[in-house]
Each structure stands twice: as structure tokens, then as C-alpha cells.
Design a protein around this motif. Structure first.
Motif, PDB file in Angstrom:
ATOM      1  N   GLY A 179      37.214  26.112  40.041  1.00  0.00           N
ATOM      2  CA  GLY A 179      37.538  25.648  38.615  1.00  0.00           C
ATOM      3  C   GLY A 179      38.654  26.999  38.171  1.00  0.00           C
ATOM      4  N   LEU A 180      38.201  28.220  38.740  1.00  0.00           N
ATOM      5  CA  LEU A 180      39.183  29.088  38.268  1.00  0.00           C
ATOM      6  C   LEU A 180      40.475  29.090  39.139  1.00  0.00           C
ATOM      7  CD1 LEU A 180      39.684  32.056  37.058  1.00  0.00           C
ATOM      8  CD2 LEU A 180      38.203  33.035  38.946  1.00  0.00           C
ATOM      9  N   ALA A 181      40.435  28.811  40.529  1.00  0.00           N
ATOM     10  CA  ALA A 181      41.549  29.036  41.408  1.00  0.00           C
ATOM     11  C   ALA A 181      42.439  28.027  41.278  1.00  0.00           C
ATOM     12  CB  ALA A 181      40.884  29.239  42.816  1.00  0.00           C
ATOM     13  N   VAL A 182      41.996  26.481  41.379  1.00  0.00           N
ATOM     14  CA  VAL A 182      42.758  25.659  41.258  1.00  0.00           C
ATOM     15  C   VAL A 182      43.766  25.537  40.382  1.00  0.00           C
ATOM     16  CG1 VAL A 182      42.907  22.899  41.284  1.00  0.00           C
ATOM     17  CG2 VAL A 182      41.153  24.170  42.695  1.00  0.00           C
ATOM     18  N   PRO A 183      43.384  25.754  38.849  1.00  0.00           N
ATOM     19  CA  PRO A 183      44.567  25.772  37.997  1.00  0.00           C
ATOM     20  C   PRO A 183      45.792  26.898  38.436  1.00  0.00           C
ATOM     21  CG  PRO A 183      42.532  25.603  36.855  1.00  0.00           C
ATOM     22  CD  PRO A 183      42.250  25.797  38.342  1.00  0.00           C
ATOM     23  N   HIS A 184      45.330  27.968  38.859  1.00  0.00           N
ATOM     24  CA  HIS A 184      46.492  28.639  39.202  1.00  0.00           C
ATOM     25  C   HIS A 184      47.283  28.653  40.323  1.00  0.00           C
ATOM     26  CE1 HIS A 184      45.464  31.852  36.348  1.00  0.00           C
ATOM     27  NE2 HIS A 184      44.044  31.730  36.606  1.00  0.00           N
ATOM     28  N   LEU A 185      46.517  27.776  41.454  1.00  0.00           N
ATOM     29  CA  LEU A 185      47.397  27.303  42.639  1.00  0.00           C
ATOM     30  C   LEU A 185      48.398  26.188  42.171  1.00  0.00           C
ATOM     31  CD1 LEU A 185      44.673  26.905  45.359  1.00  0.00           C
ATOM     32  CD2 LEU A 185      46.834  28.371  45.316  1.00  0.00           C
TER      33      LEU A 185
ATOM     34  N   THR B 102      33.729  27.475  49.511  1.00  0.00           N
ATOM     35  CA  THR B 102      34.730  27.644  48.306  1.00  0.00           C
ATOM     36  C   THR B 102      34.775  28.951  48.052  1.00  0.00           C
ATOM     37  OG1 THR B 102      32.809  27.415  46.622  1.00  0.00           O
ATOM     38  CG2 THR B 102      33.975  25.155  47.530  1.00  0.00           C
ATOM     39  N   SER B 103      33.741  29.856  48.093  1.00  0.00           N
ATOM     40  CA  SER B 103      33.882  31.292  47.618  1.00  0.00           C
ATOM     41  C   SER B 103      34.893  31.914  48.691  1.00  0.00           C
ATOM     42  CB  SER B 103      32.584  32.161  47.560  1.00  0.00           C
ATOM     43  OG  SER B 103      31.720  31.442  46.519  1.00  0.00           O
ATOM     44  N   ILE B 104      34.507  31.719  49.995  1.00  0.00           N
ATOM     45  CA  ILE B 104      35.437  32.560  50.828  1.00  0.00           C
ATOM     46  C   ILE B 104      36.812  32.185  50.832  1.00  0.00           C
ATOM     47  CG2 ILE B 104      35.963  32.406  53.397  1.00  0.00           C
ATOM     48  CD1 ILE B 104      32.740  32.260  53.903  1.00  0.00           C
ATOM     49  N   PHE B 105      37.266  30.865  50.459  1.00  0.00           N
ATOM     50  CA  PHE B 105      38.445  30.446  50.148  1.00  0.00           C
ATOM     51  C   PHE B 105      39.102  30.866  48.837  1.00  0.00           C
ATOM     52  CE2 PHE B 105      37.941  28.246  54.070  1.00  0.00           C
ATOM     53  CZ  PHE B 105      39.129  28.216  54.410  1.00  0.00           C
ATOM     54  N   GLY B 106      38.116  30.721  47.888  1.00  0.00           N
ATOM     55  CA  GLY B 106      38.790  31.015  46.329  1.00  0.00           C
ATOM     56  C   GLY B 106      38.775  32.387  45.980  1.00  0.00           C
ATOM     57  N   ALA B 107      38.052  33.157  46.448  1.00  0.00           N
ATOM     58  CA  ALA B 107      38.142  34.725  45.907  1.00  0.00           C
ATOM     59  C   ALA B 107      39.315  35.230  46.174  1.00  0.00           C
ATOM     60  CB  ALA B 107      36.779  35.522  46.346  1.00  0.00           C
TER      61      ALA B 107
ATOM     62  N   GLY C  83      36.843  30.026  33.574  1.00  0.00           N
ATOM     63  CA  GLY C  83      36.457  29.024  34.554  1.00  0.00           C
ATOM     64  C   GLY C  83      35.040  28.893  34.401  1.00  0.00           C
ATOM     65  N   PRO C  84      34.542  27.525  34.744  1.00  0.00           N
ATOM     66  CA  PRO C  84      33.168  27.299  34.741  1.00  0.00           C
ATOM     67  C   PRO C  84      32.251  28.289  35.141  1.00  0.00           C
ATOM     68  CG  PRO C  84      34.167  25.718  35.908  1.00  0.00           C
ATOM     69  CD  PRO C  84      35.121  26.590  35.521  1.00  0.00           C
ATOM     70  N   TYR C  85      32.402  28.787  36.529  1.00  0.00           N
ATOM     71  CA  TYR C  85      31.510  29.797  37.128  1.00  0.00           C
ATOM     72  C   TYR C  85      31.419  31.201  36.472  1.00  0.00           C
ATOM     73  CZ  TYR C  85      28.895  31.214  41.082  1.00  0.00           C
ATOM     74  OH  TYR C  85      27.582  31.686  42.161  1.00  0.00           O
ATOM     75  N   VAL C  86      32.660  31.636  36.065  1.00  0.00           N
ATOM     76  CA  VAL C  86      32.926  32.940  35.705  1.00  0.00           C
ATOM     77  C   VAL C  86      32.257  33.184  34.394  1.00  0.00           C
ATOM     78  CG1 VAL C  86      34.642  34.800  35.232  1.00  0.00           C
ATOM     79  CG2 VAL C  86      35.086  33.267  36.922  1.00  0.00           C
TER      80      VAL C  86
ATOM     81  N   LEU D 173      46.883  36.118  44.273  1.00  0.00           N
ATOM     82  CA  LEU D 173      47.611  35.747  42.850  1.00  0.00           C
ATOM     83  C   LEU D 173      47.846  37.051  41.944  1.00  0.00           C
ATOM     84  CD1 LEU D 173      46.229  32.349  41.747  1.00  0.00           C
ATOM     85  CD2 LEU D 173      48.409  32.768  42.475  1.00  0.00           C
ATOM     86  N   LEU D 174      46.556  37.779  41.785  1.00  0.00           N
ATOM     87  CA  LEU D 174      46.651  38.865  41.180  1.00  0.00           C
ATOM     88  C   LEU D 174      47.649  39.811  41.747  1.00  0.00           C
ATOM     89  CD1 LEU D 174      42.852  39.526  40.108  1.00  0.00           C
ATOM     90  CD2 LEU D 174      44.912  39.576  38.542  1.00  0.00           C
ATOM     91  N   VAL D 175      47.355  40.016  42.861  1.00  0.00           N
ATOM     92  CA  VAL D 175      48.141  41.173  43.656  1.00  0.00           C
ATOM     93  C   VAL D 175      49.929  40.735  43.545  1.00  0.00           C
ATOM     94  CG1 VAL D 175      48.850  42.061  45.886  1.00  0.00           C
ATOM     95  CG2 VAL D 175      46.376  41.955  45.128  1.00  0.00           C
ATOM     96  N   ARG D 176      50.122  39.732  43.800  1.00  0.00           N
ATOM     97  CA  ARG D 176      51.702  39.157  44.070  1.00  0.00           C
ATOM     98  C   ARG D 176      52.225  38.914  42.653  1.00  0.00           C
ATOM     99  NH1 ARG D 176      54.678  33.821  45.676  1.00  0.00           N
ATOM    100  NH2 ARG D 176      53.796  33.460  43.461  1.00  0.00           N
ATOM    101  N   LYS D 177      51.562  38.527  41.667  1.00  0.00           N
ATOM    102  CA  LYS D 177      52.240  38.349  40.125  1.00  0.00           C
ATOM    103  C   LYS D 177      51.883  39.722  39.486  1.00  0.00           C
ATOM    104  CE  LYS D 177      53.118  34.389  38.733  1.00  0.00           C
ATOM    105  NZ  LYS D 177      52.806  33.131  38.023  1.00  0.00           N
TER     106      LYS D 177
END
Lengths: 278, 343
Positions: free
Chosen positions: B270-276, B323-328, B91-94, B334-338
């Protein structure tokens, strides 16, 4: 040899040497090829011709250059010297997109996104033919349907790739190569990680595809005993003469005897199998 | 085999949600204006003298448009990077792309005081900021990509991204040490991230860059899909690797760089939206995913912005925090669930 009535093709191999092909059935012509990385030669003196509808195995010990040869023919790495001609055209002069309609591959590397459904993966095989958006035409769908029924993949169509077993995924990858509708299919060790039953299943499948669809299939393998029974011809990379013949002729010429160190493994010509020396 | 699904209903629903979020975003703020009044102001022909109309046209609509551009652009650049690097955590930030843009912006904002008088026109200033940030992100993107070709390891790539964050952070602190207080303040406000304060001029530059980024991505749909199989397979499908890779990099750098220039380094979208998006659309086909992440990114950014301005109160929170409070948590969930992140 069958001599076709088609007009003779004059094909340039070396500037000083013109070879005439009287047989248009030759799909792949390799002569005096040296392969390797940069200046380091891994294997040299490789020459053979593949005809339409042949199933051919490349065998040899680890590190002798089986995969390198396959990758060189597939255009993933450059040759050192010699010539590779596909349908009479020198490989280096064929454009990437053009090559995609002549050669398809099944590699050892896992696909990057296992989240893809089987359907989507198969559809990717039509990329060389689709428009800029990748929209499938009726003809494209017909090709996919045909491959699906040939490889009996109907129950898996909507599954994701991570849900499939190794054998199923390998069948899907072969179907994808078939969907690409190329005259040559290259497979790098298509039977690794599979048990004996699935190994035989895949190899028999390759044989029937080669004979039914008239596609030329070239694969690398460590399953020498199975290859002897199933292949039309075999190329043994031994680092010396690299013989290319029908399996029974190779046995006659005692080419398998010297493949492995004789004090450990011997070849039994009657049964066509290797025996461990105790 | 049947034709590919087109997800028409999904897209209609998303567009509806986008419209609802947009009108909520415009009507909510420090001054409460009802949704009906908002719509009246927007669709009335005379741009009136009323304070409502002034607030809406000069403050809220530019901000809402910025949110849409920023959200969809960042989400798209995240999608492009995940496919290009074959890495679900890209993602752009990571990967430090935003840090690169920060460095570009820092050099321009704080460095310009060292060469005072060099930059005077405000329009030139805007374009210069966009160019500086884009250059910064291109640079980092190219370095990361060079490393990615050599090192195929996911972890190594992420660590390199983090290291770039540290390097740019260090350079920025050296710059701040030598810079004037007001320039430093300007930079710190920029770093908090803000969707407001954009003039129509800046907005049009942002819009232009985002549109070019989107067009380049649409042009790359086929190569993006082929990259899902890996580079060798892509080549065997007739994709010109170098050319397609550069087009995707230019698109990503342009999107991430330009957005970071005007809105600050915004995390996690940038990281979270594609996964959502992949949770909603069960496909890996970029023909579907590109418009889908554009919509989802815009919706998420509008929601985050609506929360950030704390409706009814006078204060506004930094958008980056929201965005961090919601995104992280989304990424963790996602990681835990999948159990395994896939792309």
C-alpha cells in the motif's frame, strides 16, 4: 452611481428590513457583519459594497481579523451575525458547488501536493464546470489558455510546482483562480514572502485583471503604501468604524493616522507613506 | 493548451507485463508445469481429471486471482490514504489500519472459542471474518482521521499509527494467552499472510469488496484531485468535504479491511506501489493514477507471490516477509533518491 435598466431586485437582509438594490453592479454586499470563532467576536460592525471590476484591499494591524473576514466571505467559516450577500443571494443559502462558480480563492496555506504540474493545477480550476470524471471540454481549455497568456505562464506549463519560485507559484495560483471564472476573487496576503518588485508585479497584475476582466478582487495586505497607490477602494479594519472608501478619501479623513501607535509611526498624507518617529 | 495526456502506451505495456506475470505465476510452483501446458489447461473446454488441471484450477488460479485482488486493492487504498491524509508516508500498514483489521480478526478467530458454538457455518464464518476485519480497520481509520484533523503534523500521525499497532498487539497477546492452541495457530498462520487457501466462496467475497472499493474510488476522482490542493481549496472548488471524505474512508476501509481479513496483514504494498507508479506516470491526476496503481499493485503482488512459493521447491515462504523485503528498500531508495517524498 450608474443606475442600470435591469429590474429592481428585492433582497431580504433581515426579516424586518428589505433593502432594494437599484444597482445591479453590486457583486458583494456586506452589512453589519460580525466575524470570529464560536462566540468570540474578532471584528464587528463591518459594512461595505463591492462593484464589478473593483480592486479592493483590506488592511489593518496583525490579528484585527483581515484573514478571518476573507475566510468568512469565502465560506470557510461561519459568520456570527450580519449579512453577506453575493450577487444578491445570502451566502448561507448558496450551495457549495454554486458558490464555486461565484467565488474563487488564493489562500496563504501552501498547496498539499507540490508534485503537481502547473498544467494540472490550472485544470483543477475548471472542476466546478467539468463532468464527474473531470474531463476538460474545449471551452475549459480555452479558459485555461486565456489565463495562461494573461499571466504569462507559458514557459512554466510543464513544470512541477516545487520547481517554481514563490512569485511564480503565486502567479500560477492567481491564474488558477482566474480559470475558475468567478465574479469574485479573494486573495489572502498574496504578496507575502515576495520582494518589492514581485509585490508590485502581483498587485499591478491584480489591478489589470480586475479592470480587464471585470472581476471583483478583494485581498488582504500589509502593503498599505502600495495599496494606496493601486487599489480602487480600501477597507481599513481598525476595530471601531472600519472605514471603506477610495484611498485618497481615506487619506483626507485621516484614517491612516490612527492605524498604528502614533508615538512610533506617523502617516505622511502628502506622500501617502508611513514614517518612523525617531 | 493541449489536451491532457492519456498514457495509452504506458497502460498497454502494463497490461502486457501483467499478463506475463500472471502466466508465470500460474505455471511456476512446487510442481513445474510449462507455460504452454498451463495455457492448454486453462483454455481446454473439458475440466479434465489430470493432476495438472486439478492443481491449476483449484490451487493456482484462485491464488493468482487473490494476488491480483490483494495487490491492486492494497495499492489503491494506499493511494487513497496518501491523498486523503496529504501525507506521502500514509498507507494501510503504516497508519495502523492493518492492525485494526488484525484486532477484528483476532477477536473473531480467538474470541469465538470463548463463545464456542456461536459460529458454525463456514460461509457465515467467511463473511463474519470480512466484516470483523473491516470494522476493525474502519475504527482505526476514523480515529486516525479525527486525530489528523486536530494534529496537522506528519510525524504525530505516524506515531499514532504505530501506537495503534502496539495497542492491538497487546490486546492480541492477551487474547492468545487465554485461547486454545489450535485457534492460536490458526491466527498466527493468518498473521503470516497467505494468498493461497482461499475457497472460491471467499474469493468472490473478496472480489465483491474490492470492486465496491474501486467503484467508490472512481466516483471520488474529482474530489481526490481537489484534495491535492488542500481541504480549503477543495471546498472552494465545490467539493462537499464531509461527504467526499466519508466515501474515501469507506472505500479505504473496505479495501484494506477485507483484504487483510482474507490474506492477512500484508506490508508495504500500500505504501510503495503508489510511489513506484508515480515514477512511471508523471501525473498527479487520479483519473490516470487509479488504474495505474491497480495494474502496478497486481503486478508487484504476482511477482512477490511467485518468489514466495520458491519455484521447484516444496516449501512456501510467508508472503508478508517477501513484500517487506522488497517494499522497505523501495521506500528507502525513493527517499534517498528524491531526498524528499512527495505525493
Amino acid at each position: 452611481m450608474v443606475i442600470s435598466s435591469q429590474k429592481e431586485n428585492d433582497v431580504l437582509i433581515k426579516p424586518d428590513k428589505v433593502i432594494k438594490y437599484k444597482n445591479s453592479n453590486i457583486i458583494l454586499n456586506i452589512s453589519n457583519l460580525s466575524i470570529g470563532y464560536d462566540k468570540k467576536v474578532i471584528a464587528e460592525n463591518i459594512s461595505f459594497n463591492l462593484k464589478k471590476g473593483e480592486l479592493v484591499a483590506i488592511v489593518g494591524v496583525n490579528g484585527i481579523g483581515k484573514s478571518t473576514l476573507l475566510r468568512t466571505i469565502g465560506g470557510f467559516q461561519t459568520k456570527i451575525s450580519g449579512s453577506i450577500q453575493i450577487e444578491g443571494k445570502e451566502l448561507t443559502t448558496i450551495d457549495t458547488l454554486d458558490l464555486a462558480t461565484k467565488v474563487s480563492v488564493v489562500l496563504t496555506e501552501p498547496i498539499a501536493s507540490k508534485n503537481m504540474s502547473v498544467k494540472e493545477l490550472l485544470a483543477l480550476g475548471r472542476q466546478p464546470y467539468t463532468n464527474w470524471l473531470g474531463k476538460l471540454s474545449d471551452e475549459d481549455i480555452a479558459f485555461i489558455t486565456k489565463s495562461v497568456s494573461l499571466l504569462e505562464l507559458t514557459p512554466f506549463l510543464d513544470k512541477k510546482c516545487y520547481e517554481l519560485s514563490d512569485g511564480q507559484l503565486q502567479r500560477v495560483m492567481i491564474a488558477r483562480a482566474l480559470v475558475q471564472d468567478t465574479s469574485i476573487i479573494l486573495l489572502d496576503e498574496p504578496t507575502t514572502h515576495l520582494d518589492l518588485y514581485h509585490k508590485v508585479q502581483i498587485l499591478k497584475l491584480l489591478k489589470s485583471i480586475a479592470h480587464k476582466t471585470e472581476k471583483t478582487i478583494l485581498f488582504t495586505s500589509h502593503e498599505i503604501e502600495l495599496a494606496i497607490q493601486l487599489c480602487d477602494k480600501m477597507l481599513i479594519l481598525d476595530g471601531r468604524t472600519n472605514p471603506f472608501e477610495e484611498p485618497c478619501k481615506l487619506i483626507e479623513h485621516k484614517n491612516f493616522e490612527t492605524l498604528f501607535p502614533a508615538d512610533m509611526i506617523s502617516f505622511d498624507a502628502n506622500s501617502g507613506s508611513f514614517k518612523i518617529k525617531k | 493548451m493541449s489536451k491532457q495526456p492519456t498514457y495509452t502506451i504506458h497502460f498497454l505495456a502494463l497490461l502486457l507485463v501483467l499478463l506475463v506475470c500472471l502466466s508465470l505465476n500460474i505455471s511456476l510452483g512446487s510442481v513445474s508445469i510449462s507455460v504452454i501446458d498451463t495455457i492448454k489447461v486453462i483454455f481446454s473446454s473439458d475440466i479434465g481429471e489430470s493432476s495438472n488441471s486439478y492443481i491449476i484450477w483449484n490451487y493456482r488460479i484462485p491464488k493468482a486471482l487473490t494476488a491480483i485482488l490483494v495487490g491492486s486493492g492494497l495499492a489503491l487504498s494506499g493511494l487513497l490514504m496518501q491523498t486523503l491524509f496529504r501525507n506521502p508516508l500514509a498507507g494501510p500498514y503504516v497508519l495502523g489500519i492493518s492492525s485494526g483489521a488484525s484486532l477484528g480478526a483476532a477477536l473473531l478467530i480467538m474470541g469465538s472459542s470463548l463463545f464456542s458454538g456461536f459460529i458454525t457455518f463456514s460461509a457465515f464464518n467467511d463473511i463474519a471474518l470480512a466484516i470483523a476485519s473491516s470494522m476493525g480497520s474502519f475504527l482505526v481509520l476514523l480515529v486516525v482521521l479525527t486525530v489528523a484533523v486536530k494534529i496537522k503534523d506528519t510525524m504525530a500521525l505516524l506515531i499514532i499509527g504505530l501506537m495503534f499497532g502496539s495497542i492491538t498487539g497487546a490486546i492480541v497477546s492477551v487474547l492468545s494467552y487465554f485461547t486454545k492452541a489450535e485457534k492460536l495457530q490458526q491466527f498466527i498462520f493468518w498473521e503470516f499472510g497467505s494468498l493461497g487457501n482461499l475457497t472460491w466462496m471467499q474469493l468472490s467475497i473478496l472480489c465483491l469488496c474490492t470492486c465496491i472499493g474501486i467503484l467508490l474510488s472512481i466516483r471520488s476522482i474529482k474530489s481526490l484531485n481537489a484534495f491535492l490542493l488542500g481541504e480549503n481549496y477543495a471546498k472552494s472548488l465545490g467539493i462537499h468535504l464531509k461527504k467526499s471524505r466519508y466515501i474515501i474512508i469507506i472505500a479505504t476501509g473496505l479495501l484494506a479491511g477485507c483484504i487483510t481479513a482474507f490474506a492477512g496483514p500484508i506490508a508495504f504494498i500500500g505504501l510503495a506501489v503508489p510511489h513506484l507508479t508515480r515514477q512511471l506516470f508523471h501525473t498527479t491526476d487520479h483519473k490516470i493514477l487509479i488504474p495505474a496503481v491497480l495494474c502496478c499493485g497486481a503486478i508487484l503482488m504476482l511477482i512477490c507471490d511467485t518468489i514466495a512459493q520458491l519455484p521447484g521447491s516444496m516449501s512456501v515462504l510467508p508472503i508478508n516477509a517477501i513484500t517487506s523485503i522488497f517494499g522497505a528498500p523501495v521506500v528507502i531508495w525513493l527517499l534517498v533518491r528524491k531526498k524528499k517524498m512527495m505525493f
